[in-house]
Scaffold this motif. Structure first.
Motif, PDB file in Angstrom:
ATOM      1  N   LYS A 283      39.883 -26.322   1.706  1.00  0.00           N
ATOM      2  CA  LYS A 283      39.574 -25.313   0.698  1.00  0.00           C
ATOM      3  C   LYS A 283      38.270 -25.691   0.005  1.00  0.00           C
ATOM      4  N   PHE A 284      37.613 -24.723  -0.538  1.00  0.00           N
ATOM      5  CA  PHE A 284      36.482 -24.976  -1.437  1.00  0.00           C
ATOM      6  C   PHE A 284      36.306 -23.755  -2.327  1.00  0.00           C
ATOM      7  N   ALA A 285      35.584 -23.934  -3.426  1.00  0.00           N
ATOM      8  CA  ALA A 285      35.400 -22.855  -4.402  1.00  0.00           C
ATOM      9  C   ALA A 285      33.947 -22.789  -4.826  1.00  0.00           C
ATOM     10  N   VAL A 286      33.523 -21.614  -5.267  1.00  0.00           N
ATOM     11  CA  VAL A 286      32.183 -21.432  -5.812  1.00  0.00           C
ATOM     12  C   VAL A 286      32.307 -20.847  -7.218  1.00  0.00           C
ATOM     13  N   ALA A 287      31.382 -21.295  -8.067  1.00  0.00           N
ATOM     14  CA  ALA A 287      31.326 -20.780  -9.440  1.00  0.00           C
ATOM     15  C   ALA A 287      29.939 -20.199  -9.664  1.00  0.00           C
ATOM     16  N   LEU A 339      32.165 -26.399  -5.091  1.00  0.00           N
ATOM     17  CA  LEU A 339      33.086 -27.527  -5.267  1.00  0.00           C
ATOM     18  C   LEU A 339      33.915 -27.687  -3.995  1.00  0.00           C
ATOM     19  N   PRO A 340      33.531 -28.613  -3.093  1.00  0.00           N
ATOM     20  CA  PRO A 340      34.274 -28.804  -1.838  1.00  0.00           C
ATOM     21  C   PRO A 340      35.667 -29.382  -2.095  1.00  0.00           C
ATOM     22  N   PHE A 341      36.602 -29.092  -1.175  1.00  0.00           N
ATOM     23  CA  PHE A 341      37.974 -29.616  -1.217  1.00  0.00           C
ATOM     24  C   PHE A 341      38.665 -29.291  -2.553  1.00  0.00           C
ATOM     25  N   CYS A 342      38.403 -28.100  -3.055  1.00  0.00           N
ATOM     26  CA  CYS A 342      38.923 -27.733  -4.375  1.00  0.00           C
ATOM     27  C   CYS A 342      39.452 -26.293  -4.321  1.00  0.00           C
ATOM     28  N   ASP A 343      40.680 -26.049  -4.858  1.00  0.00           N
ATOM     29  CA  ASP A 343      41.178 -24.689  -4.943  1.00  0.00           C
ATOM     30  C   ASP A 343      40.579 -24.015  -6.172  1.00  0.00           C
ATOM     31  N   LYS A 344      40.779 -22.739  -6.300  1.00  0.00           N
ATOM     32  CA  LYS A 344      40.080 -22.004  -7.354  1.00  0.00           C
ATOM     33  C   LYS A 344      40.651 -22.294  -8.742  1.00  0.00           C
ATOM     34  N   GLU A 345      41.932 -22.710  -8.842  1.00  0.00           N
ATOM     35  CA  GLU A 345      42.484 -23.057 -10.144  1.00  0.00           C
ATOM     36  C   GLU A 345      41.804 -24.294 -10.714  1.00  0.00           C
ATOM     37  N   ASN A 346      41.691 -25.346  -9.902  1.00  0.00           N
ATOM     38  CA  ASN A 346      40.998 -26.557 -10.356  1.00  0.00           C
ATOM     39  C   ASN A 346      39.505 -26.291 -10.529  1.00  0.00           C
ATOM     40  N   ALA A 347      38.960 -25.419  -9.692  1.00  0.00           N
ATOM     41  CA  ALA A 347      37.551 -25.055  -9.841  1.00  0.00           C
ATOM     42  C   ALA A 347      37.328 -24.346 -11.165  1.00  0.00           C
ATOM     43  N   ASP A 368       7.984 -29.304 -32.237  1.00  0.00           N
ATOM     44  CA  ASP A 368       7.151 -29.305 -33.448  1.00  0.00           C
ATOM     45  C   ASP A 368       7.876 -28.622 -34.606  1.00  0.00           C
ATOM     46  N   LYS A 369       8.448 -27.489 -34.336  1.00  0.00           N
ATOM     47  CA  LYS A 369       9.145 -26.728 -35.390  1.00  0.00           C
ATOM     48  C   LYS A 369      10.616 -27.088 -35.480  1.00  0.00           C
ATOM     49  N   MET A 370      11.062 -27.997 -34.568  1.00  0.00           N
ATOM     50  CA  MET A 370      12.455 -28.437 -34.560  1.00  0.00           C
ATOM     51  C   MET A 370      13.407 -27.248 -34.452  1.00  0.00           C
ATOM     52  N   ILE A 371      13.120 -26.321 -33.557  1.00  0.00           N
ATOM     53  CA  ILE A 371      13.961 -25.152 -33.339  1.00  0.00           C
ATOM     54  C   ILE A 371      15.029 -25.494 -32.301  1.00  0.00           C
ATOM     55  N   LYS A 372      16.275 -25.366 -32.714  1.00  0.00           N
ATOM     56  CA  LYS A 372      17.391 -25.624 -31.818  1.00  0.00           C
ATOM     57  C   LYS A 372      18.206 -24.349 -31.651  1.00  0.00           C
ATOM     58  N   LEU A 373      18.716 -24.173 -30.435  1.00  0.00           N
ATOM     59  CA  LEU A 373      19.503 -22.975 -30.152  1.00  0.00           C
ATOM     60  C   LEU A 373      20.857 -23.360 -29.559  1.00  0.00           C
ATOM     61  N   LYS A 374      21.813 -22.478 -29.783  1.00  0.00           N
ATOM     62  CA  LYS A 374      23.093 -22.566 -29.109  1.00  0.00           C
ATOM     63  C   LYS A 374      23.056 -21.576 -27.954  1.00  0.00           C
ATOM     64  N   ILE A 375      23.256 -22.089 -26.741  1.00  0.00           N
ATOM     65  CA  ILE A 375      23.206 -21.248 -25.542  1.00  0.00           C
ATOM     66  C   ILE A 375      24.607 -21.145 -24.969  1.00  0.00           C
ATOM     67  N   ALA A 376      25.010 -19.903 -24.689  1.00  0.00           N
ATOM     68  CA  ALA A 376      26.315 -19.663 -24.068  1.00  0.00           C
ATOM     69  C   ALA A 376      26.125 -19.235 -22.629  1.00  0.00           C
ATOM     70  N   ALA A 377      27.169 -19.409 -21.851  1.00  0.00           N
ATOM     71  CA  ALA A 377      27.118 -19.027 -20.433  1.00  0.00           C
ATOM     72  C   ALA A 377      28.441 -18.414 -20.027  1.00  0.00           C
ATOM     73  N   SER A 378      28.378 -17.478 -19.123  1.00  0.00           N
ATOM     74  CA  SER A 378      29.567 -16.864 -18.535  1.00  0.00           C
ATOM     75  C   SER A 378      29.673 -17.314 -17.085  1.00  0.00           C
ATOM     76  N   ILE A 379      30.905 -17.596 -16.643  1.00  0.00           N
ATOM     77  CA  ILE A 379      31.101 -18.144 -15.298  1.00  0.00           C
ATOM     78  C   ILE A 379      32.217 -17.385 -14.602  1.00  0.00           C
ATOM     79  N   GLY A 380      31.975 -17.032 -13.339  1.00  0.00           N
ATOM     80  CA  GLY A 380      32.998 -16.432 -12.488  1.00  0.00           C
ATOM     81  C   GLY A 380      33.317 -17.354 -11.332  1.00  0.00           C
ATOM     82  N   VAL A 381      34.603 -17.546 -11.006  1.00  0.00           N
ATOM     83  CA  VAL A 381      35.043 -18.499  -9.987  1.00  0.00           C
ATOM     84  C   VAL A 381      35.828 -17.770  -8.910  1.00  0.00           C
ATOM     85  N   ALA A 382      35.573 -18.137  -7.643  1.00  0.00           N
ATOM     86  CA  ALA A 382      36.326 -17.608  -6.506  1.00  0.00           C
ATOM     87  C   ALA A 382      36.543 -18.729  -5.500  1.00  0.00           C
ATOM     88  N   GLY A 383      37.642 -18.630  -4.735  1.00  0.00           N
ATOM     89  CA  GLY A 383      37.980 -19.710  -3.802  1.00  0.00           C
ATOM     90  C   GLY A 383      38.172 -19.252  -2.376  1.00  0.00           C
TER      91      GLY A 383
END
Length: 418
Positions: A283-287, A339-347, A368-383
């Motif tokens: 098995k393997f999964a992709v995200a 993710l090789p050798f991984c089912d989609k639940e563990n992935a 220089d301006k010390m600008i920091k950001l919070k970055i979010a991400a969305s992920i979809g997984v299939a196996g």
């Protein structure tokens, strides 16, 4: 004086003259006395005959007898000179024969050396042609192994190793520790303590491309130096071309901004993983990951800030701790993780850890301006093989799960379900 006296006188002189020309009638192998014995007998017989037959014998025999004595002395001197000349010629002939024998021996030695040189030249030419053929082996491991095979095939070489300035390119399985220590000593001290190992440095222009070490028999070091120095330009050029090809291949396979593999190479690796899983029943999964509101980052803080965000996310994905996992930039702000050798639940669990890591990181986009950001991400997984039995369908399922994550509020992980 009568006619008989004159005839008798002429006979005496004839005997003397014949005695003078005796060498003409007898072989030169006979000595003087054997040659003259017949004429002595004739002369004695003529002398006795003249005494008893002639009244005035003294007047008859005096001239021929004196002439015969003179011819005898002449003949003795002549035979002496001839003997001396023959002995001298014999000595010279013996010397010439010995010189000819010596010259023949020398000629045989030179002929043997010529044959040896011809064989050596043939080997060098053959090895040179083979070494030139290695230029077509553009991949560095193939080139190094081919070069190693050429070096080990040389007469007198026990083993060999090839190093670049950072890593070992090719070395035998046996005695690898010897070459590893030799390489360290050579780089550190530029000298070798082991006299049975010859170092050769490969140059291309003014730069050093690599090092060759040969373990060989001491008595054959000089001939090997000549042979390898003759082939070294071809090795150096081939090594340089292999290094350049490796560098260009690396650049062609990787994204220049994030350092991750690009889409083309990513799809190739996914295909490889698919065929391996299909063959062995694994098995393997992709995200599939997409950065939320990335366009706003570019619009508000500029494209350099956006590039900085992509690079940081790429660094995070390249340092995944999952065994055998690899990630690539799929396009824009989208990334794909396999993710090789991984089912989609563990992935899904692994993808959620990635999302939390990204969201928990402070992205410094302006030091220089010390600008920091919070970055979010969305992920979809299939196996595989649960969701799809082909790579394109599997990526489509992961993309559908990603779209679902975006639809329900972003900054979350969604595992594909039908």
């Amino acid at each position: 004086m009568t006619y008989l006296d004159i005839l008798n006188l002429n006979i005496g002189y004839a005997i003397g003259i014949s005695h003078l020309f005796a060498p003409t009638f007898f072989p030169r192998t006979q000595n003087f006395f054997r040659k003259s014995r017949f004429f002595f007998i004739l002369m004695v017989a003529w002398f006795v005959f003249s005494i008893f037959a002639e009244k005035n014998a003294f007047y008859i025999i005096f001239g021929p007898s004196l002439f015969f004595v003179l011819t005898t002395f002449y003949r003795l001197n002549f035979e002496k000179n001839v003997s001396y000349a023959e002995s001298k010629n014999t000595i010279n002939l013996g010397t010439l024969e010995s010189e000819i024998e010596e010259n023949l021996k020398t000629l045989k030695v030179l002929k043997a050396k010529e044959n040896a040189l011809a064989n050596q030249l043939e080997k060098i030419t053959k090895n040179c042609m083979i070494s030139k053929e290695t230029l077509s082996q553009l991949k560095k491991p193939d080139f190094c192994q081919k070069t190693l095979d050429i070096l080990v095939s040389l007469d007198g070489v026990r083993s060999a190793a090839i190093f670049d300035n950072a890593l070992i390119c090719a070395r035998p399985k046996e005695k690898s520790e010897i070459f590893a220590s030799v390489f360290d000593d050579f780089i550190r001290e530029k000298t070798l303590q082991n006299r049975e190992i010859l170092p050769f440095t490969m140059h291309y222009g003014n730069s050093i491309t690599g090092h060759i070490f040969i373990e060989c028999e001491t008595q054959k070091q000089e001939s090997l130096k000549t042979t390898i120095n003759y082939m070294k330009p071809a090795f150096s050029m081939g090594f340089r071309r292999a290094a350049l090809f490796e560098e260009y291949e690396l650049k062609s396979r990787h994204d220049s901004l994030t350092g991750l593999i690009n889409r083309r190479y990513l799809e190739s690796k996914l295909e490889t993983e698919y065929y391996r899983a299909k063959r062995y029943g694994n098995k393997f999964a992709v995200a599939m990951l997409d950065i939320d509101y990335f366009k706003k980052v570019n619009d508000v803080y500029g494209h350099l800030a956006g590039d900085s965000v992509l690079k940081i996310v790429g660094d995070m994905l390249s340092s995944l701790e999952y065994p055998g996992a690899f990630a690539g930039r799929y396009g824009g702000e989208e990334f794909v993780v396999c993710l090789p050798f991984c089912d989609k639940e563990n992935a899904g669990k692994a993808a959620e850890e990635i999302r939390k890591k990204i969201y928990g990181h402070d992205f410094l986009i302006d030091s220089d301006k010390m600008i920091k950001l919070k970055i979010a991400a969305s992920i979809g997984v299939a196996g595989y093989p649960t969701d799809a039995d082909e790579i394109k369908k599997l990526l489509s399922c992961a993309d559908a799960a990603l779209y679902k994550a975006k639809e329900v509020g972003r900054n979350r992980t969604v595992v594909y379900s039908r």
